[in-house]
Design an enzyme around this catalytic site. Sequence first.
Site, PDB file in Angstrom:
ATOM      1  CD1 TRP A   1     -17.717  12.585 -17.846  1.00 23.02           C
ATOM      2  CD2 TRP A   1     -18.144  10.620 -16.850  1.00 23.02           C
ATOM      3  NE1 TRP A   1     -16.519  11.904 -17.703  1.00 23.02           N
ATOM      4  CE2 TRP A   1     -16.752  10.695 -17.090  1.00 23.02           C
ATOM      5  CE3 TRP A   1     -18.654   9.479 -16.235  1.00 23.02           C
ATOM      6  CZ2 TRP A   1     -15.863   9.691 -16.755  1.00 23.02           C
ATOM      7  CZ3 TRP A   1     -17.766   8.473 -15.887  1.00 23.02           C
ATOM      8  CH2 TRP A   1     -16.390   8.572 -16.156  1.00 23.02           C
TER       9      TRP A   1
ATOM     10  CD1 TRP B   1      -1.137  -0.389  -4.017  1.00 22.99           C
ATOM     11  CD2 TRP B   1      -1.482   0.772  -5.906  1.00 22.99           C
ATOM     12  NE1 TRP B   1      -1.641  -1.252  -4.975  1.00 22.99           N
ATOM     13  CE2 TRP B   1      -1.859  -0.563  -6.126  1.00 22.99           C
ATOM     14  CE3 TRP B   1      -1.605   1.690  -6.949  1.00 22.99           C
ATOM     15  CZ2 TRP B   1      -2.361  -1.011  -7.360  1.00 22.99           C
ATOM     16  CZ3 TRP B   1      -2.095   1.257  -8.184  1.00 22.99           C
ATOM     17  CH2 TRP B   1      -2.464  -0.077  -8.374  1.00 22.99           C
TER      18      TRP B   1
ATOM     19  CD  GLU C   1      -2.737  -1.296   0.018  1.00 23.09           C
ATOM     20  OE1 GLU C   1      -3.213  -0.273  -0.516  1.00 23.09           O
ATOM     21  OE2 GLU C   1      -2.890  -2.431  -0.455  1.00 23.09           O
TER      22      GLU C   1
ATOM     23  CD1 TRP D   1     -11.235  10.300  -6.022  1.00 23.39           C
ATOM     24  CD2 TRP D   1     -13.077   9.620  -7.095  1.00 23.39           C
ATOM     25  NE1 TRP D   1     -12.300  10.373  -5.154  1.00 23.39           N
ATOM     26  CE2 TRP D   1     -13.439   9.970  -5.779  1.00 23.39           C
ATOM     27  CE3 TRP D   1     -14.077   9.159  -7.959  1.00 23.39           C
ATOM     28  CZ2 TRP D   1     -14.752   9.879  -5.312  1.00 23.39           C
ATOM     29  CZ3 TRP D   1     -15.385   9.070  -7.484  1.00 23.39           C
ATOM     30  CH2 TRP D   1     -15.712   9.417  -6.186  1.00 23.39           C
TER      31      TRP D   1
ATOM     32  CG  ASN E   1      -8.582   1.395   0.336  1.00 19.61           C
ATOM     33  OD1 ASN E   1      -8.499   2.341  -0.449  1.00 19.61           O
ATOM     34  ND2 ASN E   1      -8.363   0.143  -0.025  1.00 19.61           N
TER      35      ASN E   1
ATOM     36  CD1 TRP F   1     -12.909  10.624 -14.366  1.00 23.65           C
ATOM     37  CD2 TRP F   1     -11.603  11.556 -12.816  1.00 23.65           C
ATOM     38  NE1 TRP F   1     -11.872  11.264 -15.014  1.00 23.65           N
ATOM     39  CE2 TRP F   1     -11.054  11.839 -14.085  1.00 23.65           C
ATOM     40  CE3 TRP F   1     -10.952  12.034 -11.686  1.00 23.65           C
ATOM     41  CZ2 TRP F   1      -9.887  12.587 -14.264  1.00 23.65           C
ATOM     42  CZ3 TRP F   1      -9.780  12.785 -11.859  1.00 23.65           C
ATOM     43  CH2 TRP F   1      -9.273  13.055 -13.142  1.00 23.65           C
TER      44      TRP F   1
HETATM   45  P1  FAD Z   1      -3.779   1.993   5.528  1.00 27.26           P
HETATM   46  O1  FAD Z   1      -4.602   0.965   4.835  1.00 27.26           O
HETATM   47  O2  FAD Z   1      -3.352   1.712   6.924  1.00 27.26           O
HETATM   48  O3  FAD Z   1      -2.514   2.246   4.600  1.00 27.26           O
HETATM   49  C1  FAD Z   1      -1.347   2.928   5.070  1.00 27.26           C
HETATM   50  C2  FAD Z   1      -0.955   4.001   4.121  1.00 27.26           C
HETATM   51  O4  FAD Z   1      -0.682   3.473   2.818  1.00 27.26           O
HETATM   52  C3  FAD Z   1      -2.048   5.029   3.887  1.00 27.26           C
HETATM   53  O5  FAD Z   1      -2.101   5.972   4.928  1.00 27.26           O
HETATM   54  C4  FAD Z   1      -1.611   5.629   2.560  1.00 27.26           C
HETATM   55  O6  FAD Z   1      -0.561   6.548   2.728  1.00 27.26           O
HETATM   56  C5  FAD Z   1      -1.070   4.404   1.824  1.00 27.26           C
HETATM   57  N1  FAD Z   1      -2.141   3.818   1.003  1.00 27.26           N
HETATM   58  C6  FAD Z   1      -2.986   2.834   1.349  1.00 27.26           C
HETATM   59  N2  FAD Z   1      -3.795   2.513   0.320  1.00 27.26           N
HETATM   60  C7  FAD Z   1      -3.460   3.342  -0.694  1.00 27.26           C
HETATM   61  C8  FAD Z   1      -3.927   3.510  -2.025  1.00 27.26           C
HETATM   62  N3  FAD Z   1      -4.901   2.767  -2.556  1.00 27.26           N
HETATM   63  N4  FAD Z   1      -3.373   4.483  -2.770  1.00 27.26           N
HETATM   64  C9  FAD Z   1      -2.374   5.257  -2.287  1.00 27.26           C
HETATM   65  N5  FAD Z   1      -1.885   5.126  -1.050  1.00 27.26           N
HETATM   66  C10 FAD Z   1      -2.412   4.190  -0.259  1.00 27.26           C
HETATM   67  N6  FAD Z   1      -5.187   8.003   0.226  1.00 27.26           N
HETATM   68  C11 FAD Z   1      -4.627   9.162   0.631  1.00 27.26           C
HETATM   69  O7  FAD Z   1      -3.610   9.134   1.336  1.00 27.26           O
HETATM   70  N7  FAD Z   1      -5.153  10.367   0.270  1.00 27.26           N
HETATM   71  C12 FAD Z   1      -6.268  10.469  -0.507  1.00 27.26           C
HETATM   72  O8  FAD Z   1      -6.720  11.579  -0.804  1.00 27.26           O
HETATM   73  C13 FAD Z   1      -6.900   9.255  -0.915  1.00 27.26           C
HETATM   74  N8  FAD Z   1      -8.026   9.288  -1.678  1.00 27.26           N
HETATM   75  C14 FAD Z   1      -8.604   8.092  -2.080  1.00 27.26           C
HETATM   76  C15 FAD Z   1      -9.740   8.139  -2.928  1.00 27.26           C
HETATM   77  C16 FAD Z   1     -10.333   6.956  -3.350  1.00 27.26           C
HETATM   78  C17 FAD Z   1     -11.531   7.007  -4.273  1.00 27.26           C
HETATM   79  C18 FAD Z   1      -9.804   5.720  -2.943  1.00 27.26           C
HETATM   80  C19 FAD Z   1     -10.428   4.423  -3.412  1.00 27.26           C
HETATM   81  C20 FAD Z   1      -8.675   5.667  -2.142  1.00 27.26           C
HETATM   82  C21 FAD Z   1      -8.052   6.847  -1.703  1.00 27.26           C
HETATM   83  N9  FAD Z   1      -6.891   6.831  -0.902  1.00 27.26           N
HETATM   84  C22 FAD Z   1      -6.310   8.009  -0.521  1.00 27.26           C
HETATM   85  C23 FAD Z   1      -6.206   5.543  -0.576  1.00 27.26           C
HETATM   86  C24 FAD Z   1      -6.652   4.883   0.739  1.00 27.26           C
HETATM   87  O9  FAD Z   1      -8.055   4.754   0.769  1.00 27.26           O
HETATM   88  C25 FAD Z   1      -6.196   5.652   1.969  1.00 27.26           C
HETATM   89  O10 FAD Z   1      -4.803   5.885   1.900  1.00 27.26           O
HETATM   90  C26 FAD Z   1      -6.462   4.887   3.250  1.00 27.26           C
HETATM   91  O11 FAD Z   1      -7.821   4.539   3.345  1.00 27.26           O
HETATM   92  C27 FAD Z   1      -6.078   5.742   4.458  1.00 27.26           C
HETATM   93  O12 FAD Z   1      -6.330   5.059   5.654  1.00 27.26           O
HETATM   94  P2  FAD Z   1      -5.113   4.401   6.474  1.00 27.26           P
HETATM   95  O13 FAD Z   1      -4.058   5.414   6.696  1.00 27.26           O
HETATM   96  O14 FAD Z   1      -5.716   3.732   7.665  1.00 27.26           O
HETATM   97  O15 FAD Z   1      -4.591   3.356   5.409  1.00 27.26           O
END
Ligand code: FAD
Length: 434
Positions: A288, A260, A257, A364, A323, A341
Site C-alpha cells: 500500500w 448480508w 441486506e 471494507w 451506503n 483498507w
Molecule cells: P438500510 O439500507 O436500511 O439496511 C437495513 C439494515 O441492513 C442495515 O441497518 C444493516 O443492518 C443491514 N445492511 C444493509 N446493508 C448492509 C451491508 N452492505 N452489509 C451488512 N449489513 C447491511 N453496516 C453496519 O451495520 N455497520 C458498519 O459498521 C458498516 N460499515 C460499512 C462500511 C463500508 C465501507 C460499507 C460500504 C458499508 C458498511 N455497512 C455497515 C453497511 C451499510 O452501509 C449500512 O448497514 C447502512 O448504510 C446503514 O444504514 P441503514 O440502517 O439505513 O441501512
Amino acid sequence: MSVALMKVNFFWFRRDLRLNDNTGLTQALADGLPVIPLFIFDENITSRLPLDDVRITFIYRQLKTINLELDIYKSSILLKKGTPDAIWHSLLAEYDINKVFANTDYEPYSIKRDRSIQSLLQQHASKLVLFNDHLIAAPGEVLKKDNKPYTVFTPFKNQWLLQMPELLTYVGNQALSTNNFHKFNNPLPSLNTLGFQESHLRVEPYKTENIAGYANARDNPEPDGTTRLGPHLRYGTVSIREIVETAKQTDPVFLNELIWREFFMHILSHFPHVEHESFQKKYNTMAWRNHQDEFALWCRGETGYPIVDAGMKQLNKTGYMHNRIRMITAGFLCKDLLIDWRWGETYFAEKLLDYELSSNNGNWQWASGTGCDAAPYFRVFNPATQQKRFDPQHLYIKKWIPDYSPSRYIKPIVDHKIARERAIATYKNHLLNL
Ligand code: FAD
C-alpha cells in the site's frame, strides 16, 4: 455464622437492549427464580472511547427507557461500570447466583470475555447460559453440504432463505407476563455520575415505513430512502425477528441486506483472522502507498472529489454515511489512494453510530478486493460517474458542502484516470510476484 445470600438468576443485557422479543430474557423469566436485569458499562471498551461518545449516550438513554418499562413489574436495572470480571466477582459475593442468562455476542472480544465469566461462575457452582438473539441464523446453523461455512454470498443467502421459516421464532413479549423480575427500586445513576458526558449527537429513530419503497429509493443518498436501522440492530433496541417478519412480506431487496449482515457475522465467526488481516491472506503483503497526508485529506473530506468529500463530511458531522457513499469513499481510499483498507476501517469504526465489527470489516474488505466474495481488484469506482448516477442534481453534495460550486471546487488530489491505472498495476504486480 454466615448470612444466607438471596438465590437469584441474572439476565445480562449486552447488545439486546429491549424487553420485547428478547430470547435470553424470555428464557430467564421462565426459569423460576427471581431475575435481576443487569447492564455493565464495560471499561475494557469504554476506556478507549471519548467520554461523550454518542454510542454511550444512546445505550444510556435506552437503559433509562427499559428502567421505566420495568417499573410496571416493580423492578429495575442494576447498572454497573467496571470490567466484567471485577463486577461478577463482587456480584458473586452479594448474591447466590443460580444462572446468568444472556444472548451470545459473536465478536472475538466478547467470546473471550464470556469464556472467562463462564469459568468464574463455574467456580461458584453457577453458569452462564447463552442464546442466539442477534441473528436469525447463528454461525454454524447455515452450512454447505460438507458442513463447511459458505464464503460466497449468493449460495449462503439461498440456504438461509430455505432455513428461515424454521429459524424465525418471534416470541414477542409473552414471557413478560410471568413477572419473575426481582422486585427492587434502583434509580439509574446519571450519565455524569458514571463518568460520561452527554453527546451532542443523536441516534435517529428507525423508519420501517421506508421498507416498502426500499428497492427504488435505497441508492439515493439524498433524499435518503433507507431505514436507519443500523444502530438499532447493533444494540438490539429492536428485534431482528420483528424486522425480518416485516421484510419477508414486503421487500426481498431489503431482506437481502439483512442477510448480508448475517453473512458477515458468520464470516467473522468462522474466520476470526479477518479482524486483523485480509480474508484472502495473499493480500497481507500488499505494498500500500499509505500516504499520511492524503489519508488526512480523505478523513477531512478534502480530496477534491465532491461526492467523496460530502460523504466524509456527513460522517464527521453526524456519525452516519449513506451506503452508496460508503462504497464510493471506501473504494476511493483503497484504490485511488492505495491506502490500506484497515486505516479506513478504523476511521469508520471511530465515527459510525452503527459501527459493527463484522459488517464494517466485511464491507471494507469487499471494497478493497481483499475479502470473501469481494469486488475484483480491477473494478475501480469512478467518483465522477457515481456522482452523475446517484446525485445528478448535487442535492447530496450541496447538503454537506453548502457553498459547493463545480467551477470553483478544490483541485483533486489525484487524477482518477492515472490513479485507476496505478491501482490495477499495483494489485496485478502484487499477485504476479507472490
Ligand atoms: P438500510 O439500507 O436500511 O439496511 C437495513 C439494515 O441492513 C442495515 O441497518 C444493516 O443492518 C443491514 N445492511 C444493509 N446493508 C448492509 C451491508 N452492505 N452489509 C451488512 N449489513 C447491511 N453496516 C453496519 O451495520 N455497520 C458498519 O459498521 C458498516 N460499515 C460499512 C462500511 C463500508 C465501507 C460499507 C460500504 C458499508 C458498511 N455497512 C455497515 C453497511 C451499510 O452501509 C449500512 O448497514 C447502512 O448504510 C446503514 O444504514 P441503514 O440502517 O439505513 O441501512
